[in-house]
Design a protein around this motif. Structure first.
Motif, PDB file in Angstrom:
ATOM      1  N   ARG A   1     -48.227  39.695  -4.304  1.00 15.82           N
ATOM      2  CA  ARG A   1     -49.367  40.394  -4.911  1.00 15.82           C
ATOM      3  C   ARG A   1     -48.948  41.060  -6.225  1.00 15.82           C
ATOM      4  O   ARG A   1     -49.637  40.971  -7.235  1.00 15.82           O
ATOM      5  CB  ARG A   1     -49.904  41.433  -3.930  1.00 15.82           C
ATOM      6  CG  ARG A   1     -51.181  42.098  -4.348  1.00 15.82           C
ATOM      7  CD  ARG A   1     -51.661  43.064  -3.284  1.00 15.82           C
ATOM      8  NE  ARG A   1     -51.922  42.410  -2.021  1.00 15.82           N
ATOM      9  CZ  ARG A   1     -53.049  41.777  -1.719  1.00 15.82           C
ATOM     10  NH1 ARG A   1     -54.009  41.724  -2.609  1.00 15.82           N
ATOM     11  NH2 ARG A   1     -53.215  41.199  -0.547  1.00 15.82           N
ATOM     12  N   ARG A   2     -47.774  41.698  -6.225  1.00 14.62           N
ATOM     13  CA  ARG A   2     -47.281  42.360  -7.445  1.00 14.62           C
ATOM     14  C   ARG A   2     -46.996  41.346  -8.543  1.00 14.62           C
ATOM     15  O   ARG A   2     -47.371  41.541  -9.693  1.00 14.62           O
ATOM     16  CB  ARG A   2     -46.016  43.157  -7.123  1.00 14.62           C
ATOM     17  CG  ARG A   2     -45.484  43.948  -8.306  1.00 14.62           C
ATOM     18  CD  ARG A   2     -44.365  44.860  -7.892  1.00 14.62           C
ATOM     19  NE  ARG A   2     -43.355  44.200  -7.100  1.00 14.62           N
ATOM     20  CZ  ARG A   2     -42.169  43.801  -7.588  1.00 14.62           C
ATOM     21  NH1 ARG A   2     -41.863  44.025  -8.834  1.00 14.62           N
ATOM     22  NH2 ARG A   2     -41.301  43.205  -6.799  1.00 14.62           N
TER      23      ARG A   2
ATOM     24  N   THR B   1     -55.320  33.785   0.393  1.00  9.83           N
ATOM     25  CA  THR B   1     -54.861  35.156   0.200  1.00  9.83           C
ATOM     26  C   THR B   1     -53.347  35.167  -0.009  1.00  9.83           C
ATOM     27  O   THR B   1     -52.646  34.242   0.413  1.00  9.83           O
ATOM     28  CB  THR B   1     -55.191  36.032   1.426  1.00  9.83           C
ATOM     29  OG1 THR B   1     -54.458  35.532   2.539  1.00  9.83           O
ATOM     30  CG2 THR B   1     -56.676  36.041   1.718  1.00  9.83           C
TER      31      THR B   1
ATOM     32  N   SER C   1     -62.905  40.942  -6.029  1.00 12.19           N
ATOM     33  CA  SER C   1     -63.468  42.291  -6.076  1.00 12.19           C
ATOM     34  C   SER C   1     -62.352  43.231  -6.509  1.00 12.19           C
ATOM     35  O   SER C   1     -61.257  42.784  -6.832  1.00 12.19           O
ATOM     36  CB  SER C   1     -64.050  42.699  -4.715  1.00 12.19           C
ATOM     37  OG  SER C   1     -63.031  42.735  -3.742  1.00 12.19           O
ATOM     38  N   ARG C   2     -62.615  44.493  -6.485  1.00 11.46           N
ATOM     39  CA  ARG C   2     -61.640  45.456  -7.010  1.00 11.46           C
ATOM     40  C   ARG C   2     -60.272  45.337  -6.340  1.00 11.46           C
ATOM     41  O   ARG C   2     -59.248  45.375  -6.995  1.00 11.46           O
ATOM     42  CB  ARG C   2     -62.187  46.860  -6.828  1.00 11.46           C
ATOM     43  CG  ARG C   2     -61.295  47.892  -7.439  1.00 11.46           C
ATOM     44  CD  ARG C   2     -61.959  49.238  -7.460  1.00 11.46           C
ATOM     45  NE  ARG C   2     -61.074  50.196  -8.088  1.00 11.46           N
ATOM     46  CZ  ARG C   2     -60.919  51.424  -7.676  1.00 11.46           C
ATOM     47  NH1 ARG C   2     -61.593  51.856  -6.645  1.00 11.46           N
ATOM     48  NH2 ARG C   2     -60.100  52.235  -8.302  1.00 11.46           N
ATOM     49  N   ASN C   3     -60.230  45.209  -5.034  1.00 14.57           N
ATOM     50  CA  ASN C   3     -58.954  45.178  -4.318  1.00 14.57           C
ATOM     51  C   ASN C   3     -58.681  43.841  -3.641  1.00 14.57           C
ATOM     52  O   ASN C   3     -57.846  43.785  -2.741  1.00 14.57           O
ATOM     53  CB  ASN C   3     -58.923  46.292  -3.268  1.00 14.57           C
ATOM     54  CG  ASN C   3     -58.896  47.656  -3.902  1.00 14.57           C
ATOM     55  OD1 ASN C   3     -58.265  47.861  -4.925  1.00 14.57           O
ATOM     56  ND2 ASN C   3     -59.614  48.594  -3.314  1.00 14.57           N
ATOM     57  N   ARG C   4     -59.367  42.797  -4.036  1.00  9.02           N
ATOM     58  CA  ARG C   4     -59.223  41.517  -3.355  1.00  9.02           C
ATOM     59  C   ARG C   4     -58.751  40.453  -4.331  1.00  9.02           C
ATOM     60  O   ARG C   4     -59.474  40.059  -5.237  1.00  9.02           O
ATOM     61  CB  ARG C   4     -60.550  41.115  -2.737  1.00  9.02           C
ATOM     62  CG  ARG C   4     -60.423  40.009  -1.770  1.00  9.02           C
ATOM     63  CD  ARG C   4     -61.683  39.927  -0.941  1.00  9.02           C
ATOM     64  NE  ARG C   4     -61.644  38.692  -0.180  1.00  9.02           N
ATOM     65  CZ  ARG C   4     -62.697  38.028   0.204  1.00  9.02           C
ATOM     66  NH1 ARG C   4     -63.893  38.480  -0.082  1.00  9.02           N
ATOM     67  NH2 ARG C   4     -62.571  36.927   0.882  1.00  9.02           N
ATOM     68  N   ILE C   5     -57.522  39.986  -4.123  1.00 12.13           N
ATOM     69  CA  ILE C   5     -56.911  38.966  -4.970  1.00 12.13           C
ATOM     70  C   ILE C   5     -56.794  37.677  -4.172  1.00 12.13           C
ATOM     71  O   ILE C   5     -56.364  37.684  -3.020  1.00 12.13           O
ATOM     72  CB  ILE C   5     -55.514  39.411  -5.437  1.00 12.13           C
ATOM     73  CG1 ILE C   5     -55.640  40.598  -6.384  1.00 12.13           C
ATOM     74  CG2 ILE C   5     -54.771  38.270  -6.102  1.00 12.13           C
ATOM     75  CD1 ILE C   5     -54.328  41.177  -6.801  1.00 12.13           C
TER      76      ILE C   5
ATOM     77  N   ARG D   1     -59.501  37.436  -9.120  1.00 16.48           N
ATOM     78  CA  ARG D   1     -59.908  38.704  -8.514  1.00 16.48           C
ATOM     79  C   ARG D   1     -61.362  38.574  -8.071  1.00 16.48           C
ATOM     80  O   ARG D   1     -62.254  38.394  -8.886  1.00 16.48           O
ATOM     81  CB  ARG D   1     -59.740  39.844  -9.506  1.00 16.48           C
ATOM     82  CG  ARG D   1     -59.912  41.196  -8.872  1.00 16.48           C
ATOM     83  CD  ARG D   1     -59.565  42.312  -9.834  1.00 16.48           C
ATOM     84  NE  ARG D   1     -58.153  42.380 -10.142  1.00 16.48           N
ATOM     85  CZ  ARG D   1     -57.254  43.063  -9.444  1.00 16.48           C
ATOM     86  NH1 ARG D   1     -57.624  43.716  -8.379  1.00 16.48           N
ATOM     87  NH2 ARG D   1     -55.995  43.092  -9.812  1.00 16.48           N
TER      88      ARG D   1
ATOM     89  N   THR E   1     -46.556  41.727  -0.352  1.00 17.03           N
ATOM     90  CA  THR E   1     -46.539  42.755  -1.389  1.00 17.03           C
ATOM     91  C   THR E   1     -45.875  42.241  -2.661  1.00 17.03           C
ATOM     92  O   THR E   1     -46.366  42.477  -3.768  1.00 17.03           O
ATOM     93  CB  THR E   1     -45.813  44.020  -0.882  1.00 17.03           C
ATOM     94  OG1 THR E   1     -46.462  44.472   0.299  1.00 17.03           O
ATOM     95  CG2 THR E   1     -45.813  45.114  -1.931  1.00 17.03           C
TER      96      THR E   1
ATOM     97  N   HIS F   1     -53.996  34.943 -10.986  1.00 18.87           N
ATOM     98  CA  HIS F   1     -54.728  35.183  -9.750  1.00 18.87           C
ATOM     99  C   HIS F   1     -56.219  35.166 -10.058  1.00 18.87           C
ATOM    100  O   HIS F   1     -56.615  35.143 -11.212  1.00 18.87           O
ATOM    101  CB  HIS F   1     -54.339  36.523  -9.113  1.00 18.87           C
ATOM    102  CG  HIS F   1     -54.673  37.708  -9.965  1.00 18.87           C
ATOM    103  ND1 HIS F   1     -53.837  38.148 -10.957  1.00 18.87           N
ATOM    104  CD2 HIS F   1     -55.749  38.524  -9.985  1.00 18.87           C
ATOM    105  CE1 HIS F   1     -54.376  39.193 -11.546  1.00 18.87           C
ATOM    106  NE2 HIS F   1     -55.548  39.445 -10.971  1.00 18.87           N
TER     107      HIS F   1
ATOM    108  N   ILE G   1     -50.240  40.006 -10.055  1.00 15.84           N
ATOM    109  CA  ILE G   1     -50.878  40.972 -10.953  1.00 15.84           C
ATOM    110  C   ILE G   1     -50.102  41.084 -12.260  1.00 15.84           C
ATOM    111  O   ILE G   1     -50.688  41.080 -13.345  1.00 15.84           O
ATOM    112  CB  ILE G   1     -51.018  42.340 -10.259  1.00 15.84           C
ATOM    113  CG1 ILE G   1     -52.040  42.232  -9.125  1.00 15.84           C
ATOM    114  CG2 ILE G   1     -51.426  43.428 -11.247  1.00 15.84           C
ATOM    115  CD1 ILE G   1     -52.100  43.433  -8.221  1.00 15.84           C
TER     116      ILE G   1
END
Length: 78
Positions: free
Chosen positions: A25-26, A9, A38-42, A36, A22, A34, A29
């Motif tokens: 993660r930014r 993670t 699921s929708r909110n899981r990187i 993915r 943060t 990365h 993206i």
């Protein structure tokens, strides 16, 4: 990679890169490096981390002069 995990993670990787989760993660993206799940899981693979580091370094090398880009530094009467 610690503990032999294939994917990690951003929260696990960020302290090693001296970034906040943060920021990492930014950057992942924005750069597209990365996985993915699921929708909110990187999740990040070791290759993703190396590519993000290279992307950040390349991004920081670009000279930015906001005055020239926005036209603030130009004299319209010159």
């Amino acid at each position: 990679m610690s503990s032999g995990a294939v994917f990690r993670t951003p929260e696990d990787v960020a302290p090693e890169l001296w970034m906040t989760p943060t920021e990492l993660r930014r950057y992942s993206i924005e750069s597209g490096h990365h996985t993915r799940l699921s929708r909110n899981r990187i999740m990040l693979h070791a290759d993703d981390v190396a590519n993000i580091i290279a992307w950040v370094r390349q991004r920081k090398k670009k000279p930015t002069d906001w005055a020239e880009e926005s036209g603030v530094g130009r004299d319209p009467f010159a």
